[in-house]
Design a protein around this motif. Structure first.
Motif, mmCIF file in Angstrom:
data_model
loop_
_atom_site.group_PDB
_atom_site.id
_atom_site.type_symbol
_atom_site.label_atom_id
_atom_site.label_comp_id
_atom_site.label_asym_id
_atom_site.label_seq_id
_atom_site.Cartn_x
_atom_site.Cartn_y
_atom_site.Cartn_z
ATOM 1 N N ALA A 24 -26.843 21.370 -11.425
ATOM 2 C CA ALA A 24 -27.834 20.817 -12.359
ATOM 3 C C ALA A 24 -28.941 20.082 -11.599
ATOM 4 N N GLU A 25 -28.589 19.354 -10.549
ATOM 5 C CA GLU A 25 -29.586 18.635 -9.750
ATOM 6 C C GLU A 25 -30.502 19.619 -9.021
ATOM 7 N N TYR A 55 -18.458 13.436 -18.431
ATOM 8 C CA TYR A 55 -18.742 14.659 -17.672
ATOM 9 C C TYR A 55 -18.011 15.849 -18.293
ATOM 10 N N THR A 56 -16.818 15.614 -18.778
ATOM 11 C CA THR A 56 -16.053 16.702 -19.395
ATOM 12 C C THR A 56 -16.703 17.147 -20.691
ATOM 13 N N LYS A 108 -24.883 8.437 -8.357
ATOM 14 C CA LYS A 108 -25.517 8.740 -9.632
ATOM 15 C C LYS A 108 -24.479 9.061 -10.700
ATOM 16 N N TYR A 109 -23.404 9.730 -10.283
ATOM 17 C CA TYR A 109 -22.329 10.110 -11.217
ATOM 18 C C TYR A 109 -21.020 9.510 -10.714
ATOM 19 N N LEU A 164 -16.125 19.166 -11.312
ATOM 20 C CA LEU A 164 -17.264 18.510 -11.956
ATOM 21 C C LEU A 164 -18.448 18.358 -10.999
ATOM 22 N N ALA A 165 -18.184 17.915 -9.774
ATOM 23 C CA ALA A 165 -19.272 17.703 -8.812
ATOM 24 C C ALA A 165 -20.092 18.969 -8.562
#
Length: 480
Positions: A227-228, A265-266, A254-255, A220-221
């Motif tokens: 995206a960032e 997130y999924t 942030k997340y 996920l990270a």
């Protein structure tokens, strides 16, 4: 008192295929559904069918808002005492799932964001996404769903190790054909007037394989970072070489990592969970080793010299064939674990027309036996010949007849002494070159070498303990 002691099996944990639990309390290991999903065996396939059918039925009831069906499916679940796995201190006791209770667990799943959002797909996902559900609850639910398979395993193990059975109430059994709970009377061992279910070592772990931090950090990270970077956010810095970089600590701020956030997130990156699950293999979820079981369960580590001496002390000849057969299995079960497991003795194939003396599932995630999977070795059949002379072509043809595309084409034939070892290895080489499979002959002298090999690396890394030099050399002699 452990199962081996209670039933006076004359074996300790290293030479047993099941978890040698304390019959008076619980042992802190857990059934891990993901460990089952990465296995390829008849037992594992049966378990997968049970898991998939039950959880599909549960999710359908949740999506249809059928609360009655949800509670009917989960209402049969208590904390199973029969396995003696879990967290209970003192005597094992059924307090409901993990001490929470079936109704509460049903409410937790039914009301979860994971269930409502559709990210929940498998039983083990509940511990990844739902607060309050942990190792013990997943293991307890799995025990109930898998009860039919575990009863079958226990009955076969009881026959194998000469454990007495008694007719008794089965508890709720999940039927994947009717998708309903059923009840019956079955033959099971009893300990202190309580039923006992035996659990294969190959399907238990200290923690569930699906791990929140591993999922976040590895799958996920990186997507959040990408995206960032695309958004050129204030989390991004530019290295001297022009490469954009995201600070992981700020990314976590942030997340944040918690179960509710992981669900979100999924949903945002639906491919991440599939990628994470497909990345899991025997390498990332290895079978527990002798040393790990010894430390957690307070059971002995293997005494290879004693097992070898017992086998060598059996006289050659037909009269002692069965004793030799058992001694070979006991030594091999300890010597080749955790790479070979789920042992079956005198297994029937071809609808009972043929029998294999011993058969192991190949569970290896590295080293010699893992390398053998390149040559179709999902199972390793073993034929034991307690002869006073060398085996010949008929014995070789016998084990070759056990090979198949499904089971594999690598097997072992054991005997007492190969008087003309070079000749018999040449016979095995001829078989291999004819395309009929790979037969590895091992006599008493070879087992002496294997024991010394294993003892030398016993205190070394898991990787070193996965290398069996003699097995590799014997295979190379067939194809060189």
């Amino acid at each position: 008192m452990r199962v081996s002691e209670y039933f006076e099996l004359g074996r300790t944990q290293p030479a047993l295929d099941f978890v040698d639990v304390d019959t008076a309390t619980d042992s802190r290991v857990f059934i891990d559904p993901r460990a089952i999903r990465i296995q390829n065996s008849d037992f594992a396939e049966n378990c997968k069918l049970l898991l998939v059918s039950f959880f599909h039925e549960l999710l359908m009831a949740i999506f249809q808002n059928d609360d009655s069906r949800v509670y009917n499916l989960l209402g049969q679940l208590t904390e199973p005492n029969e396995t003696h796995l879990g967290y209970s201190k003192g005597r094992s006791r059924g307090r409901g799932l993990g001490g929470v209770g079936a109704e509460r667990v049903a409410s937790m799943i039914r009301g979860s964001k994971a269930a409502k959002s559709g990210v929940l797909a498998d039983l083990e996902d509940t511990a990844l996404f739902i607060d309050g559900i942990k190792n013990d609850i997943v293991s307890d639910i799995a025990t109930h769903i898998l009860r039919a398979a575990l009863i079958g395993y226990t009955q076969k193990a009881a026959d194998y190790y000469h454990i007495p059975l008694e007719r008794q109430y089965s508890g709720a059994i999940w039927n994947p054909d009717t998708c309903e709970w059923e009840f019956d009377y079955v033959d099971l061992p009893r300990v202190d007037e309580e039923p006992l279910l035996l659990i294969p070592k190959s399907i238990v772990r200290f923690e569930l394989t699906l791990d929140q931090n591993k999922y976040y950090n590895g799958f996920l990270a990186p997507l959040h970072e990408a995206a960032e970077i695309d958004a050129r956010s204030n989390l991004v810095s530019i290295l001297k070489n022009g490469t954009p970089r995201v600070n992981r600590e700020k990314l976590r701020e942030k997340y944040p990592v918690n179960k509710s956030a992981i669900v979100e997130y999924t949903q945002q990156f639906p491919e991440a969970l599939d990628h994470y699950k497909t990345s899991i293999s025997h390498l990332s979820s290895p079978v527990l080793t002798h040393e790990q079981l010894a430390q957690r369960l307070d059971v002995p580590t293997p005494n290879y010299d004693r097992l070898l001496a017992r086998m060598k002390g059996i006289p050659a000849g037909k009269a002692a064939a069965h004793i030799y057969h058992s001694a070979v299995e006991e030594l091999m079960t300890a010597l080749f674990y955790p790479h070979l497991g789920n042992v079956r003795k005198e297994r029937e194939i071809h609808e009972g027309r043929k029998r294999i003396d011993i058969c192991y599932d190949n569970l290896s995630n590295m080293g010699t036996f893992f390398w053998l999977t390149q040559h179709r070795a999902a199972e390793i059949p073993v034929e034991c010949k307690n002869y006073r002379k060398d085996p010949r072509n008929p014995e070789l043809d016998q084990i070759v007849g056990r090979f198949s595309t499904h089971r594999g084409r690598v097997g072992i034939i054991t005997c007492r002494k190969l008087y003309d070892k070079a000749l018999f290895i040449q016979r095995c080489r001829d078989t291999a070159l004819d395309g009929n499979g790979f037969v590895l002959p091992l006599d008493d002298a070879d087992f002496e070498v294997l024991v010394e090999e294993r003892k030398k690396v016993e205190n070394e890394s898991y990787r070193n303990k996965s290398m069996y030099k003699l097995i590799r050399e014997r295979f190379d002699a067939l194809v060189a």
